[in-house]
Scaffold this motif. Structure first.
Motif, PDB file in Angstrom:
ATOM      1  N   GLU A   1      60.075  34.469   4.175  1.00 35.28           N
ATOM      2  CA  GLU A   1      60.288  34.496   2.732  1.00 35.28           C
ATOM      3  C   GLU A   1      60.161  35.927   2.214  1.00 35.28           C
ATOM      4  O   GLU A   1      59.246  36.657   2.575  1.00 35.28           O
ATOM      5  CB  GLU A   1      59.264  33.599   2.044  1.00 35.28           C
ATOM      6  CG  GLU A   1      59.489  33.448   0.550  1.00 35.28           C
ATOM      7  CD  GLU A   1      58.529  32.475  -0.102  1.00 35.28           C
ATOM      8  OE1 GLU A   1      58.534  32.377  -1.334  1.00 35.28           O
ATOM      9  OE2 GLU A   1      57.768  31.811   0.653  1.00 35.28           O
TER      10      GLU A   1
ATOM     11  N   THR B   1      77.121  31.945  -7.262  1.00 37.10           N
ATOM     12  CA  THR B   1      76.653  31.160  -8.404  1.00 37.10           C
ATOM     13  C   THR B   1      76.689  29.673  -8.097  1.00 37.10           C
ATOM     14  O   THR B   1      75.782  28.926  -8.481  1.00 37.10           O
ATOM     15  CB  THR B   1      77.499  31.482  -9.645  1.00 37.10           C
ATOM     16  OG1 THR B   1      77.474  32.891  -9.891  1.00 37.10           O
ATOM     17  CG2 THR B   1      76.979  30.744 -10.869  1.00 37.10           C
TER      18      THR B   1
ATOM     19  N   ALA C   1      73.702  28.845  -5.924  1.00 35.89           N
ATOM     20  CA  ALA C   1      72.470  28.900  -6.710  1.00 35.89           C
ATOM     21  C   ALA C   1      72.366  27.724  -7.667  1.00 35.89           C
ATOM     22  O   ALA C   1      71.258  27.308  -8.032  1.00 35.89           O
ATOM     23  CB  ALA C   1      72.407  30.211  -7.485  1.00 35.89           C
ATOM     24  N   THR C   2      73.504  27.173  -8.078  1.00 34.21           N
ATOM     25  CA  THR C   2      73.519  26.043  -9.009  1.00 34.21           C
ATOM     26  C   THR C   2      73.341  24.720  -8.287  1.00 34.21           C
ATOM     27  O   THR C   2      72.632  23.831  -8.764  1.00 34.21           O
ATOM     28  CB  THR C   2      74.833  26.029  -9.802  1.00 34.21           C
ATOM     29  OG1 THR C   2      75.014  27.292 -10.454  1.00 34.21           O
ATOM     30  CG2 THR C   2      74.832  24.928 -10.853  1.00 34.21           C
TER      31      THR C   2
ATOM     32  N   ASP D   1      68.323  23.644  -5.110  1.00 29.15           N
ATOM     33  CA  ASP D   1      67.051  24.017  -5.689  1.00 29.15           C
ATOM     34  C   ASP D   1      66.708  25.447  -5.299  1.00 29.15           C
ATOM     35  O   ASP D   1      67.023  25.905  -4.201  1.00 29.15           O
ATOM     36  CB  ASP D   1      65.972  23.051  -5.198  1.00 29.15           C
ATOM     37  CG  ASP D   1      64.619  23.366  -5.790  1.00 29.15           C
ATOM     38  OD1 ASP D   1      63.837  24.068  -5.113  1.00 29.15           O
ATOM     39  OD2 ASP D   1      64.351  22.931  -6.919  1.00 29.15           O
ATOM     40  N   ALA D   2      66.017  26.156  -6.199  1.00 27.97           N
ATOM     41  CA  ALA D   2      65.709  27.573  -5.963  1.00 27.97           C
ATOM     42  C   ALA D   2      64.895  27.796  -4.699  1.00 27.97           C
ATOM     43  O   ALA D   2      64.940  28.872  -4.097  1.00 27.97           O
ATOM     44  CB  ALA D   2      64.969  28.152  -7.167  1.00 27.97           C
ATOM     45  N   GLY D   3      64.154  26.788  -4.251  1.00 27.37           N
ATOM     46  CA  GLY D   3      63.352  26.949  -3.048  1.00 27.37           C
ATOM     47  C   GLY D   3      64.138  26.819  -1.765  1.00 27.37           C
ATOM     48  O   GLY D   3      63.626  27.137  -0.682  1.00 27.37           O
ATOM     49  N   SER D   4      65.382  26.378  -1.842  1.00 26.60           N
ATOM     50  CA  SER D   4      66.206  26.199  -0.645  1.00 26.60           C
ATOM     51  C   SER D   4      66.858  27.510  -0.239  1.00 26.60           C
ATOM     52  O   SER D   4      67.347  28.266  -1.083  1.00 26.60           O
ATOM     53  CB  SER D   4      67.291  25.146  -0.907  1.00 26.60           C
ATOM     54  OG  SER D   4      68.229  25.118   0.148  1.00 26.60           O
TER      55      SER D   4
ATOM     56  N   SER E   1      70.375  28.254  -1.472  1.00 21.93           N
ATOM     57  CA  SER E   1      70.628  28.702  -2.839  1.00 21.93           C
ATOM     58  C   SER E   1      70.782  30.211  -2.940  1.00 21.93           C
ATOM     59  O   SER E   1      71.241  30.727  -3.959  1.00 21.93           O
ATOM     60  CB  SER E   1      69.488  28.252  -3.764  1.00 21.93           C
ATOM     61  OG  SER E   1      68.299  28.988  -3.506  1.00 21.93           O
ATOM     62  N   ARG E   2      70.388  30.930  -1.888  1.00 20.69           N
ATOM     63  CA  ARG E   2      70.394  32.389  -1.942  1.00 20.69           C
ATOM     64  C   ARG E   2      71.474  32.978  -1.034  1.00 20.69           C
ATOM     65  O   ARG E   2      71.875  32.346  -0.055  1.00 20.69           O
ATOM     66  CB  ARG E   2      69.009  32.920  -1.539  1.00 20.69           C
ATOM     67  CG  ARG E   2      67.909  32.437  -2.483  1.00 20.69           C
ATOM     68  CD  ARG E   2      66.560  33.051  -2.162  1.00 20.69           C
ATOM     69  NE  ARG E   2      65.992  32.550  -0.919  1.00 20.69           N
ATOM     70  CZ  ARG E   2      65.356  31.391  -0.802  1.00 20.69           C
ATOM     71  NH1 ARG E   2      65.234  30.580  -1.844  1.00 20.69           N
ATOM     72  NH2 ARG E   2      64.824  31.016   0.345  1.00 20.69           N
TER      73      ARG E   2
ATOM     74  N   THR F   1      69.591  39.398  -0.856  1.00 18.41           N
ATOM     75  CA  THR F   1      69.767  40.063  -2.144  1.00 18.41           C
ATOM     76  C   THR F   1      69.338  41.520  -2.009  1.00 18.41           C
ATOM     77  O   THR F   1      68.721  41.918  -1.015  1.00 18.41           O
ATOM     78  CB  THR F   1      68.909  39.386  -3.219  1.00 18.41           C
ATOM     79  OG1 THR F   1      67.519  39.535  -2.857  1.00 18.41           O
ATOM     80  CG2 THR F   1      69.240  37.903  -3.340  1.00 18.41           C
TER      81      THR F   1
END
Length: 462
Positions: free
Chosen positions: A64, A166, A169-170, A173-176, A179-180, A185
């Motif tokens: 992480e 996008t 990310a939509t 879930d942000a924890g997955s 999503s990134r 990044t």
């Protein structure tokens, strides 16, 4: 008739011969003493041999805050070993007439090698060195990190890439990890150092958790001996099991607009989550999605491009994200294209009308027959090269599919009826339950989109 014409001998027109039956090549499977799984397929005449290496190091395994370390590690495999500096490695690879590439994806890391058959031995030694003992020197990792940081602004500026980021990310879930961005990044990549790369390599890269696929003309090559002397010299601990983190998925209609002031076009990306290739519905799914938006003759293109003139082209597709025989695999389904800003509302209205009509009336037998004829008929051309065959076999390995999956798929496509294909594509793209991402001028497109009622509209800064 001239004297010269009278002396001409005319031959009869050639007649086409009987078409030869085609089947996707079945590989032979084996295991080296170090635990490396090997699949190989002899393809006479393919004198450029393709080698694909699957490494079980999914993006879920990245620490992480260090998302992107798998990509930096993959790129760093060819930046020097215990025998060669980065410059020497590149020179030796060029001397073999070979190309080497590597990338990281959700399922793991893929390393690809192409080399003339006469230089296979030397190229495999370099590949083995890269896998066995990569150096990951500080200055090279710093350069790779800097290069990756330079790429990110260009990706964010690209409407299609921004729409894809996008959507992920939509949907998740942000924890997955889904999503990134796959390659990280700017914030996460900036923190990656050589030690992080070495630690990731040590934790996940080992022969017992890898598969080598070799395809090409193997005439006169003792492949077992060559592999034993090269990739067989790679050692490591036993393979560790990989657990996928659960992924929570957004399943309600929603519209996200990424605001690009004064944009003359709107990039469309409409998506949701669908089945993977283990699902029995996959042949019907592939057929139905192709009928909807797989080519210039598809229903979406026929309406939005030919009849309305809204776009140069619009496509529907599915990309496997996670594959599992347990039933928890999934693919990312998408409808993508671009339209002029002032017709964004009408284009989306017509697109949704296509989906509603499809759900109410279904596909036609003609659409189904055309799709089958293309998908089955084009297969021999799709797999003419060794690299195409190797890539397909490596995909099967990565997704945990049987070795004969691709060979059987075409027979299953030919047997799939119109009703089954319709049900699959309606399930894939129901008029309700789609997430829509638009990259364009929100001041001009937001109100027309709200009037369509295809989901709550949210505007993000571009």
């Amino acid at each position: 008739m001239t004297e010269r014409d009278a002396r001409m001998t005319l031959h009869s027109q050639p007649v086409a011969g009987q078409a030869k039956p085609w089947a996707f090549p079945a590989p032979e499977r084996g295991t080296l003493p170090n635990g490396l799984t090997v699949l190989h397929s002899h393809r006479p005449g393919q004198r450029v041999i393709a080698v694909e290496i699957n490494l079980t190091a999914p993006l879920d395994a990245e620490p992480e805050g260090l998302e992107g370390v798998a990509t930096i590690m993959a790129r760093g495999l060819s930046e020097g070993t215990d025998r060669h500096t980065a410059e020497e490695f590149a020179a030796e690879l060029e001397r073999c007439g070979a190309t080497l590439d590597a990338y990281a994806d959700h399922a793991g890391i893929r390393v690809s090698l192409e080399v003339p058959a006469s230089r296979l031995d030397g190229a495999l030694r370099l590949l083995a060195d890269a896998l066995r003992a990569p150096a990951f020197p500080e200055h090279e990792i710093e350069r790779l990190v800097a290069n990756r940081l330079d790429e990110i602004p260009h990706e964010l500026a690209n409407p299609a890439r921004r729409a894809a980021m996008t959507l992920s990310a939509t949907l998740f879930d942000a924890g997955s990890r889904f999503s990134r961005p796959r390659q990280g990044t700017a914030e996460s990549v900036r923190g990656i150092g050589a030690k992080d790369v070495r630690d990731f390599y040590a934790a996940h890269i080992r022969p017992a958790a890898a598969t080598a696929v070799v395809v090409g003309d193997l005439t006169g090559i003792d492949l077992d001996a060559v592999l034993g002397e090269t990739l067989g010299a790679w050692t490591g601990a036993s393979a560790a099991s990989v657990d996928w983190a659960p992924a929570q998925v957004w399943e309600e209609s929603r519209v996200v607009i990424v605001h690009r002031p004064d944009a003359v076009q709107t990039q469309l990306l409409i998506g949701r989550i669908g089945p993977d290739r283990h699902d029995p519905v996959w042949p019907a799914h592939r057929l139905g999605v192709y009928c909807l938006g797989g080519t210039i003759t598809s229903r979406l293109d026929r309406v939005l491009r030919e009849e309305k003139g809204y776009t140069y082209g619009i496509r529907a597709s599915s990309h496997v994200l996670r594959s599992s025989a347990r039933g928890d695999g999934m693919s990312l389904l998408g409808i993508r294209g671009s339209v002029a800003t002032d017709v964004t509302g009408p284009a989306l209205a017509d697109l949704w009308q296509v989906l509603r009509t499809l759900a109410e009336e279904g596909l036609t037998d003609e659409e189904r027959d055309t799709a089958v004829q293309f998908l089955v008929g084009v297969a021999p051309l799709s797999f003419e090269t060794a690299s195409a065959v190797a890539g397909a076999l490596a995909d099967q390995v990565e997704e945990g599919l049987p070795d004969d999956y691709q060979a059987k798929l075409y027979a299953r496509l030919a047997e799939t009826g119109t009703v089954e294909a319709t049900a699959a594509v309606v399930r894939a793209f129901p008029p309700d339950g789609l997430v829509t991402v638009l990259v364009g001028d929100a001041k001009k497109i937001a109100d027309p989109v709200r009037e369509l009622g295809i989901g709550k509209v949210e505007v993000l800064a571009g």
